[in-house]
Design a protein around this motif. Structure first.
Motif, PDB file in Angstrom:
ATOM      1  N   LEU A  53      -1.320 -42.040 -24.945  1.00 30.01           N
ATOM      2  CA  LEU A  53      -1.712 -41.181 -23.824  1.00 30.01           C
ATOM      3  C   LEU A  53      -0.497 -40.744 -22.999  1.00 30.01           C
ATOM      4  O   LEU A  53      -0.437 -39.608 -22.542  1.00 30.01           O
ATOM      5  CB  LEU A  53      -2.714 -41.923 -22.925  1.00 30.01           C
ATOM      6  N   GLN A  54       0.450 -41.656 -22.815  1.00 27.96           N
ATOM      7  CA  GLN A  54       1.615 -41.385 -21.970  1.00 27.96           C
ATOM      8  C   GLN A  54       2.512 -40.290 -22.549  1.00 27.96           C
ATOM      9  O   GLN A  54       2.949 -39.395 -21.827  1.00 27.96           O
ATOM     10  CB  GLN A  54       2.424 -42.677 -21.801  1.00 27.96           C
ATOM     11  N   VAL A  55       2.794 -40.355 -23.828  1.00 30.39           N
ATOM     12  CA  VAL A  55       3.708 -39.381 -24.439  1.00 30.39           C
ATOM     13  C   VAL A  55       3.138 -37.957 -24.360  1.00 30.39           C
ATOM     14  O   VAL A  55       3.835 -37.039 -23.907  1.00 30.39           O
ATOM     15  CB  VAL A  55       4.067 -39.796 -25.881  1.00 30.39           C
ATOM     16  N   PRO A  56       1.879 -37.726 -24.740  1.00 25.70           N
ATOM     17  CA  PRO A  56       1.338 -36.374 -24.577  1.00 25.70           C
ATOM     18  C   PRO A  56       1.266 -35.935 -23.114  1.00 25.70           C
ATOM     19  O   PRO A  56       1.491 -34.769 -22.798  1.00 25.70           O
ATOM     20  CB  PRO A  56      -0.061 -36.438 -25.187  1.00 25.70           C
ATOM     21  N   ALA A  57       0.973 -36.879 -22.231  1.00 24.84           N
ATOM     22  CA  ALA A  57       0.923 -36.547 -20.798  1.00 24.84           C
ATOM     23  C   ALA A  57       2.279 -36.046 -20.325  1.00 24.84           C
ATOM     24  O   ALA A  57       2.371 -35.040 -19.610  1.00 24.84           O
ATOM     25  CB  ALA A  57       0.492 -37.763 -19.984  1.00 24.84           C
ATOM     26  N   ASN A  58       3.333 -36.730 -20.711  1.00 19.36           N
ATOM     27  CA  ASN A  58       4.668 -36.314 -20.286  1.00 19.36           C
ATOM     28  C   ASN A  58       5.095 -34.996 -20.926  1.00 19.36           C
ATOM     29  O   ASN A  58       5.738 -34.168 -20.283  1.00 19.36           O
ATOM     30  CB  ASN A  58       5.695 -37.411 -20.573  1.00 19.36           C
ATOM     31  N   ARG A  59       4.741 -34.801 -22.176  1.00 20.52           N
ATOM     32  CA  ARG A  59       5.084 -33.521 -22.825  1.00 20.52           C
ATOM     33  C   ARG A  59       4.371 -32.351 -22.163  1.00 20.52           C
ATOM     34  O   ARG A  59       4.959 -31.323 -21.890  1.00 20.52           O
ATOM     35  CB  ARG A  59       4.748 -33.567 -24.306  1.00 20.52           C
ATOM     36  N   LEU A  60       3.076 -32.527 -21.927  1.00 18.89           N
ATOM     37  CA  LEU A  60       2.304 -31.467 -21.275  1.00 18.89           C
ATOM     38  C   LEU A  60       2.758 -31.288 -19.831  1.00 18.89           C
ATOM     39  O   LEU A  60       2.982 -30.172 -19.374  1.00 18.89           O
ATOM     40  CB  LEU A  60       0.808 -31.794 -21.323  1.00 18.89           C
ATOM     41  N   GLY A  61       2.905 -32.385 -19.124  1.00 21.60           N
ATOM     42  CA  GLY A  61       3.300 -32.317 -17.724  1.00 21.60           C
ATOM     43  C   GLY A  61       4.650 -31.683 -17.524  1.00 21.60           C
ATOM     44  O   GLY A  61       4.888 -30.982 -16.529  1.00 21.60           O
ATOM     45  N   ASN A  62       5.559 -31.898 -18.468  1.00 18.80           N
ATOM     46  CA  ASN A  62       6.908 -31.340 -18.352  1.00 18.80           C
ATOM     47  C   ASN A  62       6.926 -29.818 -18.469  1.00 18.80           C
ATOM     48  O   ASN A  62       7.922 -29.179 -18.159  1.00 18.80           O
ATOM     49  CB  ASN A  62       7.830 -31.969 -19.400  1.00 18.80           C
ATOM     50  N   THR A  63       5.815 -29.226 -18.882  1.00 18.13           N
ATOM     51  CA  THR A  63       5.751 -27.757 -18.938  1.00 18.13           C
ATOM     52  C   THR A  63       5.552 -27.155 -17.549  1.00 18.13           C
ATOM     53  O   THR A  63       5.817 -25.970 -17.353  1.00 18.13           O
ATOM     54  CB  THR A  63       4.615 -27.268 -19.872  1.00 18.13           C
ATOM     55  N   VAL A  64       5.066 -27.970 -16.599  1.00 18.83           N
ATOM     56  CA  VAL A  64       4.791 -27.449 -15.255  1.00 18.83           C
ATOM     57  C   VAL A  64       5.405 -28.289 -14.137  1.00 18.83           C
ATOM     58  O   VAL A  64       5.406 -27.869 -12.983  1.00 18.83           O
ATOM     59  CB  VAL A  64       3.268 -27.302 -15.017  1.00 18.83           C
ATOM     60  N   LEU A  65       5.897 -29.483 -14.466  1.00 19.60           N
ATOM     61  CA  LEU A  65       6.489 -30.378 -13.475  1.00 19.60           C
ATOM     62  C   LEU A  65       7.879 -30.799 -13.929  1.00 19.60           C
ATOM     63  O   LEU A  65       8.162 -30.812 -15.132  1.00 19.60           O
ATOM     64  CB  LEU A  65       5.626 -31.638 -13.295  1.00 19.60           C
ATOM     65  N   THR A  66       8.716 -31.166 -12.970  1.00 21.07           N
ATOM     66  CA  THR A  66      10.017 -31.723 -13.331  1.00 21.07           C
ATOM     67  C   THR A  66       9.812 -33.171 -13.762  1.00 21.07           C
ATOM     68  O   THR A  66       8.765 -33.778 -13.506  1.00 21.07           O
ATOM     69  CB  THR A  66      10.993 -31.690 -12.141  1.00 21.07           C
ATOM     70  N   VAL A  67      10.830 -33.745 -14.378  1.00 19.88           N
ATOM     71  CA  VAL A  67      10.749 -35.140 -14.790  1.00 19.88           C
ATOM     72  C   VAL A  67      10.584 -36.042 -13.561  1.00 19.88           C
ATOM     73  O   VAL A  67       9.823 -37.009 -13.592  1.00 19.88           O
ATOM     74  CB  VAL A  67      11.981 -35.539 -15.631  1.00 19.88           C
ATOM     75  N   GLY A  68      11.267 -35.723 -12.480  1.00 20.21           N
ATOM     76  CA  GLY A  68      11.119 -36.491 -11.248  1.00 20.21           C
ATOM     77  C   GLY A  68       9.702 -36.435 -10.706  1.00 20.21           C
ATOM     78  O   GLY A  68       9.164 -37.440 -10.225  1.00 20.21           O
ATOM     79  N   GLN A  69       9.091 -35.269 -10.763  1.00 14.44           N
ATOM     80  CA  GLN A  69       7.702 -35.137 -10.309  1.00 14.44           C
ATOM     81  C   GLN A  69       6.745 -35.912 -11.212  1.00 14.44           C
ATOM     82  O   GLN A  69       5.819 -36.562 -10.735  1.00 14.44           O
ATOM     83  CB  GLN A  69       7.311 -33.665 -10.241  1.00 14.44           C
ATOM     84  N   LEU A  70       7.006 -35.870 -12.515  1.00 14.58           N
ATOM     85  CA  LEU A  70       6.186 -36.652 -13.445  1.00 14.58           C
ATOM     86  C   LEU A  70       6.297 -38.144 -13.150  1.00 14.58           C
ATOM     87  O   LEU A  70       5.296 -38.865 -13.141  1.00 14.58           O
ATOM     88  CB  LEU A  70       6.630 -36.406 -14.890  1.00 14.58           C
ATOM     89  N   LYS A  71       7.513 -38.610 -12.901  1.00 16.97           N
ATOM     90  CA  LYS A  71       7.721 -40.029 -12.622  1.00 16.97           C
ATOM     91  C   LYS A  71       7.033 -40.434 -11.323  1.00 16.97           C
ATOM     92  O   LYS A  71       6.424 -41.501 -11.245  1.00 16.97           O
ATOM     93  CB  LYS A  71       9.219 -40.342 -12.560  1.00 16.97           C
ATOM     94  N   MET A  72       7.111 -39.598 -10.318  1.00 16.16           N
ATOM     95  CA  MET A  72       6.460 -39.918  -9.043  1.00 16.16           C
ATOM     96  C   MET A  72       4.944 -39.958  -9.219  1.00 16.16           C
ATOM     97  O   MET A  72       4.274 -40.845  -8.697  1.00 16.16           O
ATOM     98  CB  MET A  72       6.852 -38.898  -7.974  1.00 16.16           C
ATOM     99  N   LEU A  73       4.407 -39.012  -9.969  1.00 21.23           N
ATOM    100  CA  LEU A  73       2.975 -39.018 -10.263  1.00 21.23           C
ATOM    101  C   LEU A  73       2.594 -40.309 -10.977  1.00 21.23           C
ATOM    102  O   LEU A  73       1.596 -40.956 -10.637  1.00 21.23           O
ATOM    103  CB  LEU A  73       2.611 -37.788 -11.109  1.00 21.23           C
ATOM    104  N   GLN A  74       3.402 -40.712 -11.935  1.00 16.70           N
ATOM    105  CA  GLN A  74       3.181 -41.952 -12.681  1.00 16.70           C
ATOM    106  C   GLN A  74       3.160 -43.156 -11.737  1.00 16.70           C
ATOM    107  O   GLN A  74       2.301 -44.033 -11.847  1.00 16.70           O
ATOM    108  CB  GLN A  74       4.273 -42.098 -13.740  1.00 16.70           C
TER     109      GLN A  74
END
Length: 118
Positions: A53-74
């Motif tokens: 679940l995590q890997v697809p979430a990060n791949r999809l999320g990275n299309t609209v969020l920065t890595v920092g934003q993804l990490k904060m969401l996590q």
């Protein structure tokens, strides 16, 4: 739902956090008397589903969020899953420190996401 990548990413991250929280902490209650290697193997088995679940979430999320934003969401979702888990599953007492931690994370969310909504 896939038409809203932030919402779908959040859902995937939430579900992945449920798996990871069980992988990291459920063995303390369920396998506390078993040999450590058993707890490790069981935790790895649970963590496999977290990664699915995590890997697809990060791949999809990275299309609209920065890595920092993804990490904060996590991190926010991690706390949102961990607190109820620790209270209801592990029977840990609710502490005021959880509130302070949540407030600190809200401040971090503000700073990480403020440019996205400016």
């Amino acid at each position: 739902m896939a038409s809203n990548p932030i919402l779908f990413t959040t859902l995937l991250l939430l579900l992945s956090n449920v798996f990871m929280t069980f992988a990291w902490y459920a063995h303390l209650k369920e396998l506390g008397t078993k040999p450590l290697i058993i707890a490790i193997v069981v935790s790895w088995g649970i963590a496999f589903f977290e990664y699915c679940l995590q890997v697809p979430a990060n791949r999809l999320g990275n299309t609209v969020l920065t890595v920092g934003q993804l990490k904060m969401l996590q991190e926010v979702l991690s706390l949102a899953v961990f607190v109820p888990f620790s209270i209801y599953y592990l029977k840990e007492p609710l502490k005021l420190d959880y509130l302070w931690a949540a407030l600190c994370l809200l401040g971090a969310v503000f700073f990480v996401f403020r440019s996205k909504f400016a």
